[in-house]
Design an enzyme around this catalytic site. Sequence first.
Site, PDB file in Angstrom:
ATOM      1  N   GLN A 103       7.023 -46.720 -42.912  1.00 37.40           N
ATOM      2  CA  GLN A 103       5.840 -45.919 -42.597  1.00 37.40           C
ATOM      3  C   GLN A 103       6.232 -44.435 -42.502  1.00 37.40           C
ATOM      4  O   GLN A 103       5.364 -43.572 -42.427  1.00 37.40           O
ATOM      5  CB  GLN A 103       5.235 -46.343 -41.254  1.00 37.40           C
ATOM      6  CG  GLN A 103       4.764 -47.785 -41.190  1.00 37.40           C
ATOM      7  CD  GLN A 103       4.343 -48.140 -39.783  1.00 37.40           C
ATOM      8  OE1 GLN A 103       3.225 -47.863 -39.358  1.00 37.40           O
ATOM      9  NE2 GLN A 103       5.261 -48.719 -39.031  1.00 37.40           N
ATOM     10  N   HIS A 122       3.420 -44.233 -46.518  1.00 33.97           N
ATOM     11  CA  HIS A 122       2.618 -43.073 -46.130  1.00 33.97           C
ATOM     12  C   HIS A 122       3.064 -41.787 -46.817  1.00 33.97           C
ATOM     13  O   HIS A 122       2.705 -40.691 -46.378  1.00 33.97           O
ATOM     14  CB  HIS A 122       2.665 -42.895 -44.598  1.00 33.97           C
ATOM     15  CG  HIS A 122       2.160 -44.082 -43.860  1.00 33.97           C
ATOM     16  ND1 HIS A 122       2.556 -44.405 -42.583  1.00 33.97           N
ATOM     17  CD2 HIS A 122       1.286 -45.053 -44.222  1.00 33.97           C
ATOM     18  CE1 HIS A 122       1.938 -45.514 -42.189  1.00 33.97           C
ATOM     19  NE2 HIS A 122       1.168 -45.926 -43.165  1.00 33.97           N
ATOM     20  N   CYS A 160      -0.080 -24.058 -56.464  1.00 34.74           N
ATOM     21  CA  CYS A 160       0.502 -24.753 -57.613  1.00 34.74           C
ATOM     22  C   CYS A 160       1.013 -23.725 -58.625  1.00 34.74           C
ATOM     23  O   CYS A 160       0.253 -22.841 -59.038  1.00 34.74           O
ATOM     24  CB  CYS A 160      -0.576 -25.626 -58.255  1.00 34.74           C
ATOM     25  SG  CYS A 160      -0.076 -26.435 -59.786  1.00 34.74           S
ATOM     26  N   CYS A 166      -1.360 -24.304 -61.946  1.00 31.87           N
ATOM     27  CA  CYS A 166      -2.778 -23.938 -62.054  1.00 31.87           C
ATOM     28  C   CYS A 166      -3.240 -23.027 -60.921  1.00 31.87           C
ATOM     29  O   CYS A 166      -4.396 -22.616 -60.877  1.00 31.87           O
ATOM     30  CB  CYS A 166      -3.642 -25.208 -62.086  1.00 31.87           C
ATOM     31  SG  CYS A 166      -3.755 -26.028 -60.480  1.00 31.87           S
ATOM     32  N   SER A 181       5.257 -48.943 -33.203  1.00 33.34           N
ATOM     33  CA  SER A 181       4.377 -49.385 -32.100  1.00 33.34           C
ATOM     34  C   SER A 181       3.321 -50.360 -32.612  1.00 33.34           C
ATOM     35  O   SER A 181       2.565 -50.944 -31.837  1.00 33.34           O
ATOM     36  CB  SER A 181       3.696 -48.164 -31.472  1.00 33.34           C
ATOM     37  OG  SER A 181       2.916 -47.487 -32.474  1.00 33.34           O
TER      38      SER A 181
HETATM   39  C1  BV8 Z   1      -6.415 -46.794 -44.326  1.00 33.54           C
HETATM   40  C2  BV8 Z   1       1.580 -39.798 -42.666  1.00 33.54           C
HETATM   41  C3  BV8 Z   1      -8.229 -47.586 -45.607  1.00 33.54           C
HETATM   42  C4  BV8 Z   1       1.023 -38.546 -42.070  1.00 33.54           C
HETATM   43  C5  BV8 Z   1       0.747 -41.643 -41.285  1.00 33.54           C
HETATM   44  C6  BV8 Z   1     -11.244 -45.019 -38.426  1.00 33.54           C
HETATM   45  C7  BV8 Z   1     -11.407 -44.224 -39.542  1.00 33.54           C
HETATM   46  C8  BV8 Z   1     -10.522 -44.266 -40.597  1.00 33.54           C
HETATM   47  C9  BV8 Z   1      -9.453 -45.126 -40.550  1.00 33.54           C
HETATM   48  C10 BV8 Z   1      -9.292 -45.900 -39.431  1.00 33.54           C
HETATM   49  C11 BV8 Z   1     -10.162 -45.864 -38.382  1.00 33.54           C
HETATM   50  N1  BV8 Z   1      -9.718 -46.751 -37.444  1.00 33.54           N
HETATM   51  C12 BV8 Z   1      -8.573 -47.337 -37.860  1.00 33.54           C
HETATM   52  C13 BV8 Z   1      -8.316 -46.838 -39.064  1.00 33.54           C
HETATM   53  C14 BV8 Z   1      -7.218 -47.181 -39.889  1.00 33.54           C
HETATM   54  C15 BV8 Z   1      -6.135 -46.097 -39.673  1.00 33.54           C
HETATM   55  C16 BV8 Z   1      -5.361 -46.452 -38.409  1.00 33.54           C
HETATM   56  O1  BV8 Z   1      -4.611 -47.381 -38.402  1.00 33.54           O
HETATM   57  N2  BV8 Z   1      -5.590 -45.690 -37.334  1.00 33.54           N
HETATM   58  C17 BV8 Z   1      -4.912 -45.969 -36.081  1.00 33.54           C
HETATM   59  C18 BV8 Z   1      -4.473 -44.673 -35.437  1.00 33.54           C
HETATM   60  C19 BV8 Z   1      -5.865 -46.757 -35.204  1.00 33.54           C
HETATM   61  N3  BV8 Z   1      -5.297 -46.199 -40.816  1.00 33.54           N
HETATM   62  C20 BV8 Z   1      -5.521 -45.390 -41.852  1.00 33.54           C
HETATM   63  O2  BV8 Z   1      -6.335 -44.497 -41.867  1.00 33.54           O
HETATM   64  C21 BV8 Z   1      -4.688 -45.701 -43.076  1.00 33.54           C
HETATM   65  N4  BV8 Z   1      -5.533 -45.805 -44.220  1.00 33.54           N
HETATM   66  O3  BV8 Z   1      -6.582 -47.631 -43.479  1.00 33.54           O
HETATM   67  O4  BV8 Z   1      -7.116 -46.742 -45.510  1.00 33.54           O
HETATM   68  C22 BV8 Z   1      -9.362 -46.852 -44.948  1.00 33.54           C
HETATM   69  C23 BV8 Z   1      -9.799 -45.655 -45.505  1.00 33.54           C
HETATM   70  C24 BV8 Z   1     -10.892 -45.008 -44.921  1.00 33.54           C
HETATM   71  C25 BV8 Z   1     -11.526 -45.548 -43.788  1.00 33.54           C
HETATM   72  C26 BV8 Z   1     -11.047 -46.733 -43.208  1.00 33.54           C
HETATM   73  C27 BV8 Z   1      -9.964 -47.389 -43.782  1.00 33.54           C
HETATM   74  C28 BV8 Z   1      -3.682 -44.589 -43.293  1.00 33.54           C
HETATM   75  C29 BV8 Z   1      -2.662 -44.614 -42.194  1.00 33.54           C
HETATM   76  C30 BV8 Z   1      -1.532 -43.637 -42.559  1.00 33.54           C
HETATM   77  C31 BV8 Z   1      -1.531 -42.465 -41.603  1.00 33.54           C
HETATM   78  N5  BV8 Z   1      -0.404 -41.593 -41.894  1.00 33.54           N
HETATM   79  N6  BV8 Z   1       1.757 -40.819 -41.624  1.00 33.54           N
HETATM   80  C32 BV8 Z   1       2.041 -37.848 -41.195  1.00 33.54           C
HETATM   81  O5  BV8 Z   1       3.007 -38.491 -40.745  1.00 33.54           O
HETATM   82  O6  BV8 Z   1       1.854 -36.647 -40.960  1.00 33.54           O
HETATM   83  S1  BV8 Z   1       1.017 -42.809 -40.117  1.00 33.54           S
HETATM   84  C33 BV8 Z   1       2.020 -42.136 -38.946  1.00 33.54           C
HETATM   85  O7  BV8 Z   1       1.866 -42.987 -37.850  1.00 33.54           O
HETATM   86  C34 BV8 Z   1       3.496 -42.108 -39.285  1.00 33.54           C
HETATM   87  O8  BV8 Z   1       3.739 -42.429 -40.617  1.00 33.54           O
HETATM   88  C35 BV8 Z   1       4.123 -43.141 -38.397  1.00 33.54           C
HETATM   89  O9  BV8 Z   1       4.894 -44.073 -39.076  1.00 33.54           O
HETATM   90  C36 BV8 Z   1       2.951 -43.820 -37.834  1.00 33.54           C
HETATM   91  C37 BV8 Z   1       3.106 -44.011 -36.361  1.00 33.54           C
HETATM   92  O10 BV8 Z   1       3.415 -45.240 -36.138  1.00 33.54           O
HETATM   93  P1  BV8 Z   1       4.901 -45.628 -35.696  1.00 33.54           P
HETATM   94  O11 BV8 Z   1       5.804 -45.456 -36.860  1.00 33.54           O
HETATM   95  O12 BV8 Z   1       4.795 -46.968 -35.103  1.00 33.54           O
HETATM   96  O13 BV8 Z   1       5.349 -44.551 -34.619  1.00 33.54           O
HETATM   97  P2  BV8 Z   1       5.062 -44.575 -33.037  1.00 33.54           P
HETATM   98  O14 BV8 Z   1       5.528 -43.272 -32.496  1.00 33.54           O
HETATM   99  O15 BV8 Z   1       3.655 -45.026 -32.818  1.00 33.54           O
HETATM  100  O16 BV8 Z   1       6.016 -45.754 -32.473  1.00 33.54           O
HETATM  101  C38 BV8 Z   1       7.411 -45.625 -32.514  1.00 33.54           C
HETATM  102  C39 BV8 Z   1       7.983 -46.877 -31.877  1.00 33.54           C
HETATM  103  O17 BV8 Z   1       9.399 -46.791 -31.956  1.00 33.54           O
HETATM  104  C40 BV8 Z   1       7.632 -47.011 -30.410  1.00 33.54           C
HETATM  105  O18 BV8 Z   1       7.214 -48.342 -30.148  1.00 33.54           O
HETATM  106  C41 BV8 Z   1       8.946 -46.713 -29.688  1.00 33.54           C
HETATM  107  O19 BV8 Z   1       9.105 -47.502 -28.516  1.00 33.54           O
HETATM  108  C42 BV8 Z   1       9.962 -47.138 -30.708  1.00 33.54           C
HETATM  109  N7  BV8 Z   1      11.242 -46.428 -30.622  1.00 33.54           N
HETATM  110  C43 BV8 Z   1      11.469 -45.164 -30.212  1.00 33.54           C
HETATM  111  N8  BV8 Z   1      12.803 -44.898 -30.316  1.00 33.54           N
HETATM  112  C44 BV8 Z   1      13.397 -46.022 -30.801  1.00 33.54           C
HETATM  113  C45 BV8 Z   1      12.412 -47.003 -30.999  1.00 33.54           C
HETATM  114  N9  BV8 Z   1      12.691 -48.240 -31.460  1.00 33.54           N
HETATM  115  C46 BV8 Z   1      13.982 -48.513 -31.741  1.00 33.54           C
HETATM  116  N10 BV8 Z   1      14.987 -47.626 -31.580  1.00 33.54           N
HETATM  117  C47 BV8 Z   1      14.733 -46.380 -31.109  1.00 33.54           C
HETATM  118  N11 BV8 Z   1      15.758 -45.506 -30.941  1.00 33.54           N
HETATM  119 ZN    ZN Z   2      -2.061 -27.532 -60.126  1.00 31.61          ZN
END
Ligand code: BV8
Ligand code: ZN
Length: 261
Positions: free
Chosen positions: A121, A139, A166, A169, A208
């Site tokens: 991700q 992503h 760009c 363009c 998460s």
């Molecule tokens: C989609 C790029 C179809 C950008 C990212 C309402 C309207 C529209 C959409 C939605 C909606 N409701 C829900 C959705 C779906 C939405 C979604 O899931 N929302 C969530 C917030 C509820 N998803 C989308 O929109 C996806 N597209 O569904 O398309 C669609 C289209 C239109 C309408 C509906 C559906 C697109 C999702 C992609 C988003 N872009 N990244 C950028 O980064 O700038 S996601 C972004 O979040 C990152 O990529 C990252 O990976 C991710 C976060 O998640 P995690 O990786 O889990 O990170 P987090 O910090 O949460 O957790 C880290 C974990 O690691 C913790 O548990 C921690 O304890 C642990 N940890 C920490 N240290 C360690 C460790 N573990 C081990 N060792 C360690 N040392």
């Molecule tokens: Zn262009």
Amino acid sequence: MAEGSSVSGGTGRIAVTASDDVMKVDLVRDRLARAQRVVVLTGAGISAESGVPTFRGEGGLWRQHRALDLATPQAFARDPRLVWEFYNWRREVLGPLEPNPGHNALVKLEQRVPQFTLITQNIDGLHARAGSRNMLELHGNIWHVRCLGCGKVAEDRSVLPLMPRCPGCGALLRPHVVWFGESLDPSILSTAFEAVQHAEIVMVIGTSGTVEPAASMGMVAKRKGACLVEINLEPTPFTTLYDTSILGKSGEILPMICESW
Ligand code: BV8
Ligand code: ZN
């Protein structure tokens, strides 16, 4: 990792862990040694030990903005300059960072497993820097930009001007990442689901489990009979559904699992 007996981390470092965690590490290592098809799904947690702020940890804030609020097409349409400042800040933070032992252990695992797929991700590019090959960036990648005019995608690791244009363009460029509310690349998504549906073992590391559709992949695999392993710093909503869940730092646990083969 939890207190208890201590074991060598395989690289001379001592990772202190509870005896049941040691048993889990041995169990997972043995399962992996016999597996033909393995999928690993990673989230921001695997890059935390490289110094990359996770999304929902305290580092997930920038100038009091939540990353979630800036990583959307609406935010970019409303204020592209602010969103580019956010991504340029992340690029500057990420630039000097290196893969950590967790990334490197997955490279070794890929070399040993006949059919290995890494699904991430993360957009930080650290898995590629570590040497992972068969990898799907669900992503996108923060080092890639896309033209809003001609659609051209290019890699650009320079510190971009605030509102990059760009060279072909002249239209505005955007980060080539998937924002919230945007669909993932259909071919990448179908390849990822294909891999999880045929995997014998799926390891879910450092996520998460809150972002869809990545969050559903583990359960899709479980319904197909895969063995599910979680490695995470803290419990997640899916922890009780995993066959094995090892709490701790992926940069310590993965070398214990993957490097002493
Ligand atoms: C989609 C790029 C179809 C950008 C990212 C309402 C309207 C529209 C959409 C939605 C909606 N409701 C829900 C959705 C779906 C939405 C979604 O899931 N929302 C969530 C917030 C509820 N998803 C989308 O929109 C996806 N597209 O569904 O398309 C669609 C289209 C239109 C309408 C509906 C559906 C697109 C999702 C992609 C988003 N872009 N990244 C950028 O980064 O700038 S996601 C972004 O979040 C990152 O990529 C990252 O990976 C991710 C976060 O998640 P995690 O990786 O889990 O990170 P987090 O910090 O949460 O957790 C880290 C974990 O690691 C913790 O548990 C921690 O304890 C642990 N940890 C920490 N240290 C360690 C460790 N573990 C081990 N060792 C360690 N040392
Ligand atoms: Zn262009």
